[in-house]
Design a protein around this motif. Structure first.
Motif, PDB file in Angstrom:
ATOM      1  N   LEU A 154      -5.113   7.465  -6.805  1.00 25.62           N
ATOM      2  CA  LEU A 154      -5.184   6.992  -5.423  1.00 25.62           C
ATOM      3  C   LEU A 154      -6.340   6.020  -5.242  1.00 25.62           C
ATOM      4  N   ALA A 155      -7.468   6.308  -5.881  1.00 26.49           N
ATOM      5  CA  ALA A 155      -8.624   5.416  -5.758  1.00 26.49           C
ATOM      6  C   ALA A 155      -8.314   4.037  -6.338  1.00 26.49           C
ATOM      7  N   SER A 201       2.040   0.478 -10.075  1.00 30.29           N
ATOM      8  CA  SER A 201       1.833   1.905  -9.831  1.00 30.29           C
ATOM      9  C   SER A 201       2.068   2.735 -11.085  1.00 30.29           C
ATOM     10  N   VAL A 216       0.478   3.939  -3.059  1.00 29.23           N
ATOM     11  CA  VAL A 216       0.010   5.297  -2.767  1.00 29.23           C
ATOM     12  C   VAL A 216       1.083   6.341  -3.086  1.00 29.23           C
ATOM     13  N   ILE A 253       0.829  -1.203   0.000  1.00 29.12           N
ATOM     14  CA  ILE A 253       0.000   0.000   0.000  1.00 29.12           C
ATOM     15  C   ILE A 253       0.865   1.254   0.000  1.00 29.12           C
ATOM     16  N   TRP A 285      -4.973  -2.689  -3.926  1.00 32.07           N
ATOM     17  CA  TRP A 285      -4.524  -3.236  -2.648  1.00 32.07           C
ATOM     18  C   TRP A 285      -5.627  -4.044  -1.972  1.00 32.07           C
ATOM     19  N   LEU A 286      -6.839  -3.512  -1.961  1.00 30.53           N
ATOM     20  CA  LEU A 286      -7.966  -4.237  -1.361  1.00 30.53           C
ATOM     21  C   LEU A 286      -8.272  -5.516  -2.136  1.00 30.53           C
ATOM     22  N   PHE A 296      -5.835   2.083  -4.030  1.00 33.26           N
ATOM     23  CA  PHE A 296      -6.510   1.448  -2.900  1.00 33.26           C
ATOM     24  C   PHE A 296      -7.320   0.249  -3.353  1.00 33.26           C
TER      25      PHE A 296
END
Length: 282
Positions: A178-179, A164, A79, A75, A185-186, A182
């Protein structure tokens, strides 16, 4: 030959500029401090003097460090890196840079290389600090284990840097980046690692399907490969160890983890470059 030298020199200048810029940023020093202080904190807590499931000394410390890296590192990389390209597109930095003899390829790969160095160097310094503290305390140092773990951390970082940069090449705004970071990662942590596997087990889906999904999840791959460095028979993960070891073997599992994370990391970087080079940069 002169053209190649000029291109390499320009790429090196961009790389040095990005490194110098990071040296003046709070995120890099904060990240480095957390990683190195984490190692020192584990030593200060006396973890290396305890024995749990046969793990002791530096091996015990690295086992704890593994769990922290497996949760926090993905994460953090996503990010901190996903805004690398889109931020400079939004602030019109590309328009300024392209007024100089700088190609998109030079800019992209210099950025990717600098980000890779900035992410991996603090991790390797932290491992070196752990080794140094162990030597000072006259504890045994499993050199091959440290080398393999350093390599595993490196290819794991490369994987998420590739993801990334691919996201940063595709999105239009930093908020979108950023959305999506995340979400990725989720997807890896919550969906594939917990929710989906749990639902498949309840639905009595064949074991081979479940194990296949686990073996394409980078977080699972890193975790299992890292555990196998300390526990070659994978006794801590239960019956799944029989399938994994029968399919790969211990050495094959480690080789698979290195290959999967490294190759896909480079592949994501390459796809990201193709997308980046075809978009309107200004």
């Amino acid at each position: 030959e002169q053209l190649r030298g000029f291109l390499m020199k320009t790429c090196l200048v961009l790389f040095r500029m990005d490194i110098a810029s990071a040296m003046h940023s709070k995120w890099f020093w904060g990240y480095s401090l957390v990683v190195i202080a984490g190692i020192i904190g584990i030593f200060a807590a006396g973890v290396t003097d305890s024995r749990v499931m046969g793990f002791t000394g530096l091996t015990r410390l690295l086992l704890i460090f593994i769990q922290a890296c497996n949760l926090v590192l993905p994460i953090f990389i996503l990010v901190s890196t996903v805004r690398t390209l889109v931020k400079e597109r939004e602030t019109n930095v590309f328009e300024y840079l392209l007024s100089y003899p700088v190609s998109p390829a030079q800019y992209y790969w210099a950025k990717a290389l600098s980000r890779f160095v900035l992410i991996t160097v603090p991790l390797l310094v932290a491992l070196a600090a752990a080794v140094a503290l162990s030597v000072i305390r006259s504890q045994a140092v499993p050199w091959s284990l440290v080398a393999l773990y350093a390599g595993l951390l490196t290819v794991n970082s490369l994987y998420y840097i590739g993801v990334s940069f691919l996201l940063s090449s595709c999105v239009k705004t930093q908020e979108q980046g950023l959305a999506f970071a995340f979400f990725v990662w989720l997807l890896f942590v919550a969906f594939l690692d917990i929710v989906l596997l749990g639902l498949l087990i309840q639905a009595l889906v064949p074991e081979n399907v479940i194990y296949f999904l686990a073996c394409i999840n980078p977080i699972q791959i890193f975790k299992i490969a890292a555990i196998s460095l300390f526990d070659p028979v994978l006794s801590v993960i239960g019956p799944a160890a029989y399938f994994i070891l029968d399919s790969f073997g211990n050495s094959g599992l480690i080789a698979y983890a290195f290959t999967y994370l490294g190759v896909f990391g480079l592949l994501f970087l390459l796809v990201g470059y193709v997308v980046f080079s075809r978009k309107d940069l200004v």
